[in-house]
Design a protein around this motif. Structure first.
Motif, PDB file in Angstrom:
ATOM      1  N   ALA A  42      -6.352  -2.598  -1.880  1.00 48.85           N
ATOM      2  CA  ALA A  42      -5.720  -1.785  -0.836  1.00 48.85           C
ATOM      3  C   ALA A  42      -5.942  -0.304  -1.079  1.00 48.85           C
ATOM      4  O   ALA A  42      -6.201   0.468  -0.144  1.00 48.85           O
ATOM      5  N   LYS A  43      -5.851   0.111  -2.349  1.00 48.18           N
ATOM      6  CA  LYS A  43      -6.025   1.523  -2.671  1.00 48.18           C
ATOM      7  C   LYS A  43      -7.463   1.971  -2.446  1.00 48.18           C
ATOM      8  O   LYS A  43      -7.697   3.099  -2.003  1.00 48.18           O
ATOM      9  N   VAL A  44      -8.409   1.100  -2.742  1.00 51.90           N
ATOM     10  CA  VAL A  44      -9.818   1.437  -2.483  1.00 51.90           C
ATOM     11  C   VAL A  44     -10.026   1.699  -0.996  1.00 51.90           C
ATOM     12  O   VAL A  44     -10.643   2.690  -0.592  1.00 51.90           O
ATOM     13  N   ILE A  45      -9.486   0.806  -0.155  1.00 54.40           N
ATOM     14  CA  ILE A  45      -9.640   0.957   1.293  1.00 54.40           C
ATOM     15  C   ILE A  45      -8.966   2.243   1.772  1.00 54.40           C
ATOM     16  O   ILE A  45      -9.565   3.059   2.488  1.00 54.40           O
ATOM     17  N   SER A  46      -7.686   2.444   1.367  1.00 49.50           N
ATOM     18  CA  SER A  46      -6.951   3.630   1.837  1.00 49.50           C
ATOM     19  C   SER A  46      -7.553   4.912   1.284  1.00 49.50           C
ATOM     20  O   SER A  46      -7.556   5.946   1.970  1.00 49.50           O
ATOM     21  N   SER A  47      -8.092   4.859   0.062  1.00 47.35           N
ATOM     22  CA  SER A  47      -8.723   6.052  -0.514  1.00 47.35           C
ATOM     23  C   SER A  47      -9.999   6.412   0.232  1.00 47.35           C
ATOM     24  O   SER A  47     -10.277   7.601   0.471  1.00 47.35           O
ATOM     25  N   LEU A  48     -10.781   5.411   0.603  1.00 51.22           N
ATOM     26  CA  LEU A  48     -11.995   5.681   1.379  1.00 51.22           C
ATOM     27  C   LEU A  48     -11.643   6.305   2.728  1.00 51.22           C
ATOM     28  O   LEU A  48     -12.326   7.222   3.196  1.00 51.22           O
ATOM     29  N   VAL A  49     -10.553   5.821   3.341  1.00 54.41           N
ATOM     30  CA  VAL A  49     -10.104   6.413   4.604  1.00 54.41           C
ATOM     31  C   VAL A  49      -9.657   7.855   4.381  1.00 54.41           C
ATOM     32  O   VAL A  49      -9.993   8.757   5.161  1.00 54.41           O
ATOM     33  N   ALA A  50      -8.887   8.093   3.290  1.00 55.98           N
ATOM     34  CA  ALA A  50      -8.412   9.447   2.987  1.00 55.98           C
ATOM     35  C   ALA A  50      -9.579  10.389   2.701  1.00 55.98           C
ATOM     36  O   ALA A  50      -9.578  11.549   3.137  1.00 55.98           O
TER      37      ALA A  50
END
Length: 433
Positions: A42-50
């Motif tokens: 989840a953090k990988v996905i949200s970090s890529l979005v950020a």
């Protein structure tokens, strides 16, 4: 968790603590491994979005997202009143769970309506207080409602021990944020509102979905005044702790928004996302399993000693990993837009590691009883006041570096306070669990 994953987790446990994991430890590692893997994805996905948001929005619009989150985080404790901690504390008992869930649901709905009405009624003074416009305040309120609902549902999942669904919730939120943000860019353009609506929709939709899917879903007919009094008493300490947490982790954006330019707020937001945001998420993932474990433990002294031994071996490794993560995220966001100051990066990485230590140690200590919850309240508010004062003193002098310095001071004081306060709450070691 696969057999390979189990073996790796057991090997790390043995290397760090010098012993083989017992049955309780193996269960804890299994839950932690699943939660860790889910939260990591989840953090990988949200970090890529950020990262992408930082690149396409630029510092000024990206900084507004951090200000919105900070304002929403200020509102959220008043909607929650700490009841999500009460759910984990009292909902772990099978015979009381349905009444706990029903009572928590009633409290949450009442507070959500009341706080929303207050924010709308006093929106002009609140806008002046936060130095934001009315649109941003309304979005901050919606963000607070969405995240608060998610915290309540997540607490129910934790009390039920359904950590697989808890992990899937985090993945779903990240995917919805990504979808919502790209849709927002298409419909609204390169503005902060694209990310704001994505956050609100993601947390709100996941909260509503799991609310109806959880086994033993809350029923308002089971609302109990006696139970509400107990839950609010226990939760009140974490309500105060939530205010303290805001003064430690989120007040910086609002202070920067008053003192510095929108671009400088955006630069800070990038460093925050790359270090404090990552560290906070790691601590959140670990504590999802650690708090219920500590709350149910009959030997918290042993958990405390194990945590100390682990951090002696892992602290500087954590600093190095956070520094590398920070460097990667800042480079991807855009070195020209946000810069890569090595001194700032070291300061924020060191601060992130201190946060992880303090977070894990405090979860063990504060799970003990209402007496320990009082200590949590005093420490959180004390830390908030220290950090707030340090930010006011250091930000005008050091700008973004002043935030890192104030956080390092704050978390150093917290760790010293935890160390000196531990013995009355932990008791003597009674051997292995």
């Amino acid at each position: 968790m696969t057999s390979t994953g189990k073996n790796i987790a057991h090997i790390i446990y043995q290397r760090v603590l010098g012993e083989h994991p017992g049955e309780s430890a193996r269960e804890f590692l299994s839950h932690l491994s699943w939660i860790g893997a889910s939260f990591a994805l989840a953090k990988v996905i949200s970090s890529l979005v950020a990262i992408y948001a930082g690149r396409v929005l630029g510092p000024e619009e990206y900084g507004k997202i951090n200000v919105l989150v900070s304002a929403g985080t200020m509102i959220s404790p008043f909607i929650l009143a700490g009841i999500h901690y009460s759910i984990v504390k009292y909902g772990a008992r099978n015979e009381e769970r349905e009444e706990v869930f029903g009572t928590a649901c009633g409290i949450f709905l009442l507070l959500a309506f009341f706080i929303s009405a207050l924010v709308l009624a006093f929106r002009s003074p609140l806008c002046s207080f936060f130095s934001i416009d009315r649109r941003l305040l309304l979005l901050a309120l919606l963000y607070a409602l969405g995240t608060s609902g998610f915290f309540v549902v997540s607490a129910m999942q934790q009390s039920l021990g359904i950590f697989i669904k808890r992990g899937l919730s985090e993945i779903a939120i990240s995917l919805l944020i990504a979808t919502g943000f790209f849709l927002g860019l298409f419909l609204l353009g390169r503005v902060y509102a694209a990310m704001a609506y994505a956050y609100i929709a993601a947390f709100g939709l996941v909260a509503v979905f799991w609310f109806f899917k959880i086994s033993g879903a809350p029923r308002l007919s089971l609302f109990s005044r006696t139970r509400a009094q107990t839950m609010l008493e226990y939760g009140s300490y974490y309500f105060g702790a939530g205010i303290g947490s805001f003064l430690v982790l989120n007040v910086q954006s609002l202070i920067l928004n008053s003192y510095l330019s929108p671009k400088e707020v955006g630069v800070y937001s990038a460093y925050y996302t790359a270090s404090i945001g990552v560290s906070g998420y790691l601590g959140y993932a670990a504590n999802t399993v650690l708090f219920p474990k500590a709350a149910a433990s009959t030997n918290r002294r042993r958990l405390w000693d194990m945590a100390i031994k682990s951090w002696k071996n892992l602290f500087f490794i954590a600093v190095a990993l956070l520094f590398c993560t920070e460097a990667t995220i800042l480079a991807l966001m855009g070195r020209r837009q946000y810069g890569m100051d090595p001194v700032l990066m070291v300061l924020f990485a060191f601060c992130g590691a201190l946060m992880l230590v303090q977070s894990s140690m405090s979860q063990i200590l504060f799970s003990e009883s209402i007496k320990a919850s009082r200590l949590a309240l005093f420490m959180s508010l004390g830390a908030g006041l220290i950090n707030f004062a340090a930010c006011l003193a250091l930000i005008p002098l050091l700008k973004t570096a002043g935030i890192a310095a104030s956080l390092i001071i704050t978390y150093s004081v917290l760790l010293a306070w935890l160390w000196r306060s531990a013995d009355p709450y932990l008791g003597r070691s009674a051997g292995n669990e």
